[in-house]
Design a protein around this motif. Structure first.
Motif, PDB file in Angstrom:
ATOM      1  N   UNK A 165      -1.908  13.438  88.801  1.00  7.26           N
ATOM      2  CA  UNK A 165      -2.867  14.506  89.760  1.00  7.26           C
ATOM      3  C   UNK A 165      -3.634  15.096  88.881  1.00  7.26           C
ATOM      4  N   UNK A 166      -4.516  15.973  89.614  1.00  2.87           N
ATOM      5  CA  UNK A 166      -5.450  16.733  89.096  1.00  2.87           C
ATOM      6  C   UNK A 166      -4.890  17.983  88.676  1.00  2.87           C
ATOM      7  N   UNK A 167      -3.961  18.402  89.008  1.00  9.74           N
ATOM      8  CA  UNK A 167      -3.282  19.611  88.565  1.00  9.74           C
ATOM      9  C   UNK A 167      -2.708  19.401  87.283  1.00  9.74           C
ATOM     10  N   UNK A 168      -2.028  18.330  87.118  1.00 13.96           N
ATOM     11  CA  UNK A 168      -1.391  18.029  85.938  1.00 13.96           C
ATOM     12  C   UNK A 168      -2.603  17.560  84.712  1.00 13.96           C
ATOM     13  N   UNK A 169      -3.573  17.236  85.106  1.00 14.02           N
ATOM     14  CA  UNK A 169      -4.694  17.154  84.395  1.00 14.02           C
ATOM     15  C   UNK A 169      -5.377  18.283  83.899  1.00 14.02           C
ATOM     16  N   UNK A 170      -5.506  19.375  84.454  1.00 13.85           N
ATOM     17  CA  UNK A 170      -5.900  20.559  84.182  1.00 13.85           C
ATOM     18  C   UNK A 170      -4.811  21.314  83.154  1.00 13.85           C
ATOM     19  N   UNK A 171      -3.582  21.192  83.474  1.00 14.38           N
ATOM     20  CA  UNK A 171      -2.422  21.637  82.658  1.00 14.38           C
ATOM     21  C   UNK A 171      -2.496  21.022  81.426  1.00 14.38           C
ATOM     22  N   UNK A 172      -2.636  19.685  81.356  1.00 14.22           N
ATOM     23  CA  UNK A 172      -2.994  19.017  80.042  1.00 14.22           C
ATOM     24  C   UNK A 172      -4.068  19.594  79.042  1.00 14.22           C
ATOM     25  N   UNK A 173      -5.236  19.866  79.874  1.00 13.40           N
ATOM     26  CA  UNK A 173      -6.339  20.348  79.069  1.00 13.40           C
ATOM     27  C   UNK A 173      -5.995  21.925  78.595  1.00 13.40           C
ATOM     28  N   UNK A 174      -5.260  22.665  79.400  1.00 13.87           N
ATOM     29  CA  UNK A 174      -4.827  23.876  78.930  1.00 13.87           C
ATOM     30  C   UNK A 174      -3.917  23.914  77.828  1.00 13.87           C
ATOM     31  N   UNK A 175      -3.135  22.769  77.729  1.00  9.10           N
ATOM     32  CA  UNK A 175      -2.170  22.695  76.693  1.00  9.10           C
ATOM     33  C   UNK A 175      -2.900  22.399  75.615  1.00  9.10           C
ATOM     34  N   UNK A 194       0.646   9.719  96.249  1.00  6.53           N
ATOM     35  CA  UNK A 194       0.385   9.006  95.235  1.00  6.53           C
ATOM     36  C   UNK A 194       0.496   9.699  93.897  1.00  6.53           C
ATOM     37  N   UNK A 195       0.048  10.990  93.779  1.00  8.28           N
ATOM     38  CA  UNK A 195       0.463  11.650  92.588  1.00  8.28           C
ATOM     39  C   UNK A 195      -0.322  11.068  91.466  1.00  8.28           C
ATOM     40  N   UNK A 196      -1.397  10.585  91.760  1.00 10.67           N
ATOM     41  CA  UNK A 196      -2.460   9.888  90.618  1.00 10.67           C
ATOM     42  C   UNK A 196      -3.703  10.721  90.460  1.00 10.67           C
TER      43      UNK A 196
END
Length: 483
Positions: free
Chosen positions: A178-188, A319-321
């Motif tokens: 998902x996009x939330x995980x995408x942003x969290x990865x960018x922050x990380x 879907x969580x993609x």
């Protein structure tokens, strides 16, 4: 483990404009506001609140008012007191499914939910899974770990971006949960504790949560009546020395506006040498409702621009993609930083997503038509029964952003919950308890359900602003006039 102790100054900022003249007893208003902060997730479970005397002094009210509010919350199960441990935040027994975050409410608690701006899955999702299942044997000989995503989905996404006017290759795509995980990865990958992250204000609440969880400081740049002031945005990025900016330029959630290409080009050019990555959340980019975008027209871009996408708003949250589209060097670096967190997204979901994106335009046309009708119906209901609310007509997206006549958004959300309607109060979309004059109203519910919701809104608004309650009859059948 040491529990977090909330300082009174921090709690006062979260409370915002919690007390309204004529809004009922002060202790009740304070209790309602604190309860909503718990349900919003802005008061962490287990956190210790300031003592009665300390909070009373910070709020400039009598200690008895704070004592009565705390007592009411203890009785309702939102606070617990133990000798020597102070007053701690908790949830009523059995309320875990409803607590924590009003943007993700339970589907089975009987409340009308106007917090999650999402749609149920259409028939195309089941069909895509069926086709994906037929293709699954192709992937079974491999080990199944896809840390950057399956080649099939990355190829489809690259072609999708290229059709939009953003030439893309598969090595510029990283598939995420998902996009939330995408942003969290960018922050990380990009930030360190204490870094500042620029956000448009208001903004998507879970993005704010991610910034705070990364121990960074969100720097909000207010939107104007027409959208973004690019010069102010660029100035904020430079002054704060932000390493990352999170911006929703395509059908802003919740404001509903769109940044024109010329302004995007100015923003990208002005920040090219700033050392700040621009993360554009594009989860709503395909949910235009009135004007079809110029597909294929070259889009402003740059090596410091990262685009976050998802299937949650367009097809189905289950879907969580999601994905990141960026320079190939950024993708490689983020993938390496991700390795200690997870090993990728489930293969079957990726195959289903590839089917949807490659062949989902007809389904999206149907969803746009349905959303147009629901948007127009909700606008008409609000205009007829809440004429003192100011609501802009969005040309895209999934929700209305309503301006209230007085700063009573949190009181309205608390009153609505008691009447059977879950709302996300304006401060949930802001920094430090602001935006009390606003409320988000998704138009994703069916029209008949919208009528029920507006019926409750009228009663809850009367209570929130201190007017006599007007509770319409609940015996009218769905589809009939609500008054």
């Amino acid at each position: 483990m040491t529990l977090r102790a909330l300082r009174s100054a921090s709690l006062v900022r979260h409370l915002g404009a919690w007390r309204l003249p004529g809004g009922g007893p002060g202790w009740r208003q304070l209790a309602d506001r604190l309860r909503l902060l718990v349900l919003d997730g802005r008061l962490p479970l287990g956190a210790t609140l300031p003592g009665e005397r300390e909070l009373a002094q910070a709020l400039e009210v009598g200690r008895n008012m704070v004592a009565a509010a705390y007592a009411a919350l203890r009785e309702d199960g939102f606070l617990v007191s133990r000798p020597g441990a102070g007053v701690r935040v908790t949830l009523p027994e059995g309320a875990a499914g409803r607590g924590g975050d009003p943007l993700l409410g339970s589907n089975s608690d009987g409340l009308i939910d106007m917090t999650a701006a999402v749609l149920p899955a259409g028939a195309e999702v089941h069909a895509a899974y069926a086709r994906a299942l037929a293709r699954l044997p192709e992937a079974l000989p491999g080990h199944g770990y896809e840390p950057i995503g399956t080649s099939a989905l990355r190829q489809v996404l690259a072609e999708h971006y290229s059709r939009r006017g953003l030439p893309t290759t598969p090595d510029q795509i990283l598939v995420t949960h998902g996009a939330q995980n995408a942003f969290a990865l960018m922050l990380r990958w990009r930030t360190r504790p204490g870094d500042r992250v620029v956000v448009d204000h208001p903004t998507y609440p879970h993005a704010l949560d991610a910034v705070i969880d990364a121990h960074c400081r969100p720097v909000g740049v207010p939107l104007t009546g027409e959208g973004w002031a690019v010069a102010e945005l660029v100035d904020a990025i430079r002054r704060s020395e932000a390493r990352l900016a999170y911006l929703v330029l395509d059908h802003h959630n919740p404001f509903g506006v769109f940044m024109p290409p010329a302004e995007r080009e100015r923003l990208i050019a002005a920040t090219r040498r700033s050392g700040c990555l621009l993360a554009f959340d594009e989860t709503l980019v395909d949910l235009w409702l009135d004007a079809r975008p110029d597909v294929g027209t070259p889009q402003p871009d740059g090596p410091h621009v990262v685009r976050l996408g998802s299937t949650s708003k367009t097809f189905w949250g289950g879907l969580r993609v999601g994905w990141i589209r960026a320079d190939a060097r950024i993708i490689a670096a983020v993938a390496q930083a991700r390795a200690s967190l997870d090993l990728g997204v489930a293969v079957l979901e990726q195959l289903a997503t590839a089917e949807l994106i490659a062949d989902g335009e007809a389904a999206l046309d149907d969803r746009r038509a349905m959303l147009r009708a629901r948007r127009d119906r909700l606008l008409a209901l609000v205009a007829e029964h809440l004429p003192d609310w100011r609501v802009r007509r969005p040309s895209a997206g999934l929700s209305l952003w309503a301006e209230l006549p007085s700063p009573a958004s949190s009181r309205l959300a608390a009153a609505a919950e008691r009447h059977g309607l879950r709302l996300a109060a304006g401060p949930r979309f802001g920094v430090d308890g602001t935006l009390e004059r606003f409320i988000r109203l998704p138009f994703t519910l069916p029209e008949t359900r919208q009528e029920e919701a507006v019926r409750v809104l009228v009663a809850a608004w009367a209570e929130a602003k201190g007017a006599p309650k007007r509770v319409p009859s609940t015996e009218k059948r769905l589809g009939e006039p609500i008054f």
